[in-house]
Design an enzyme around this catalytic site. Structure first.
Site: not given
Ligand code: UDX
Ligand code: UDX
Length: 435
Positions: A12, A156-157, A259, A262, A322, A329
């Protein structure tokens, strides 16, 4: 053009900071993980996200984007501080707020000028007020002027850059409308709908949106399981449903379920909020149960087809949760692999991006370098993640390599009739003949 910093360079934070820089703002991205920052300073991406490296390089080159582990450096002259650190689930499903607390405290301790703190992390409803309390408590009454704005992300990732640059909407929540309007100005160039509401409502929009999308998927998976017993084809059912404008075609793909970082944590966190506030999230609980059962359902299907799994070899195509991401995760694929290994099967797998993390998570998994090696001497082949490169394989070669002929298409991407004619025992998820 504004000066801002982003705390957290994960899926994010890194996308958010880079895209703001690409829009012309001056951005410093901070992370406490020194290795991650050093990789970024050397142009190495810590995550796989299509198209991200190119815009990171361009904006670093243009002098609009840099990286640091120092809060004073990140906060210097910043008008906005975005918090985008992880909010993983605790054992009971509650969101773990320790990282948001750490980031808020670090901001408070290094704050020497007025700033707007923007919460992009997915945080339980009511957190926005709580971040303000932390900063007040830490600085006592001398805190420089600051406001908190909730700005949940809908990225979405695998398509995060596009989702940032072309959002369906930007949601902002705050008790300070001037602060919310100033954050809205950052997004003006995107020309998308911008909704300004209160803090709690903005935080709830994020949870409700994710929970609804997860529910749609669990719904179609329940329909798929009923289709299997009645001989209907869930892919056609979803197509027919989607033509209804009230339903729409998206997020109705039956398969192994959802999976990622989120849906699992957000649905659990929302259910936890409900339970701790004396309401009963029956639907959310069913959404989670149906989703988890899809993984068991896949293992049951393989057991039905192969008999005792002990000593059998299963090839698994796709390990990430996905396509187009390296994120494993809560990946359905890895959960299923663990269940197969627990039943005594030997599992070999391949993924275009998620090999390293998968091996760390499932040491018993034997890694292969391509789909054809995955098929080598396999009694059954499972399609777990629908990467494009798995959509048009040379099935003559697959068949020649396999020991058995069982194919479980966990995401319904292959042509079952064709594979049956070739001598495979093909079954999908919710497709006639799939039991
Ligand atoms: C996550 C969740 O997936 C999302 O739902 C939420 O909205 C935001 O946090 P993501 O970017 O996937 O998003 O998190 P992650 O990939 O775990 O990255 C978090 C980063 O923050 C890591 O690089 C970690 O090192 C950093 N971090 C964590 C800091 O810089 N300071 C801290 O105190 C803790
Ligand atoms: C999701 C939300 O879409 C996004 O808005 C939010 O900010 C973060 O969480 P993400 O988890 O990155 O995004 O991927 P997404 O494309 O939403 O898929 C989520 C999961 O659902 C995946 O495991 C995917 O395989 C599954 N999926 C998605 C299904 O099984 N069927 C579908 O029709 C769509």
């Amino acid at each position: 053009m504004a000066k801002l910093c982003v705390i957290g360079t994960g899926y994010v934070g890194l996308v958010t900071g880079t895209c703001f820089a690409d829009m012309g703002h001056r951005v410093t991205c901070l992370d406490i993980n020194e290795e991650r920052i050093s990789m970024l300073k050397n142009g190495i991406m810590p995550i796989y996200e299509p198209g991200l490296k190119q815009i990171v390089d361009q904006n670093v080159e243009a002098g609009r984007l840099d990286f640091t582990t120092s809060y004073p450096e990140a906060l210097k002259d910043s008008e906005f501080a975005f918090i985008a650190v992880g909010t993983p689930s605790n054992d009971d499903g509650e969101a773990d707020m320790q990282y948001v607390k750490a980031a808020s405290s670090s901001i408070a301790k290094n704050l020497d000028h007025p700033i707007i703190i923007v919460n992009k992390s997915t945080v339980p409803v009511g957190t926005g007020d709580w971040v303000a309390e932390i900063i007040h408590d830490l600085n006592g009454q001398v805190t420089p002027q600051f406001s908190v704005v909730s700005n949940p992300e809908f990225l979405r990732e695998g398509s995060a850059v596009m989702d940032f640059m072309k959002p369906d909407r930007v949601v902002l929540g705050s008790t300070d409308s001037d602060a919310a309007n100033r954050v809205a100005e950052l997004y003006q160039a995107l020309r998308s709908d911008i909704m300004i509401t209160d803090l709690r409502t903005a935080e709830m929009i994020k949870y409700a949106s994710n929970a609804y999308l997860a529910a749609r998927i669990s719904f179609i998976n329940e329909i798929a399981n009923i289709c299997e017993t009645l001989g209907a084809d869930v892919r056609e059912v979803a197509r027919g449903m989607g033509m209804d404008k009230r339903i729409g075609p998206a997020f109705l793909d039956a398969g192994l379920g959802w999976g990622g970082s989120c849906f699992p944590k957000d649905v659990k966190a929302l259910a936890h909020m409900a339970v701790t506030h004396d309401t009963h999230p029956q639907l959310l609980q069913a959404v989670m149960d149906i989703n988890f059962n899809q993984r068991k359902h896949a293992v049951d299907k393989l057991e039905k087809a192969l008999g005792d799994l002990k000593g059998k070899t299963i090839g698994v195509l796709g390990l990430s949760f996905k396509p187009n991401t390296d994120d494993t995760r809560y990946s359905p694929s890895l959960d299923i692999i663990n269940m197969l290994v627990a039943k005594g099967a030997t599992v070999q797998g391949y993924d275009p991006q998620a090999m390293k993390t998968s091996k760390e998570e499932v040491p018993e998994l034997n890694l292969c370098q391509n789909p054809y090696d995955v098929a080598q001497d396999a009694d059954a082949l499972l399609l777990a993640t629908e990467w494009n490169e798995f959509k048009s394989l040379d099935f003559d070669r697959i068949k020649a390599n396999m020991r058995g002929n069982v194919v479980l298409d966990g995401r319904n991407i292959w042509n079952g009739e064709e594979l049956q004619e070739m001598g495979f025992f093909y079954f999908g998820m919710g497709i006639p003949g799939s039991l």
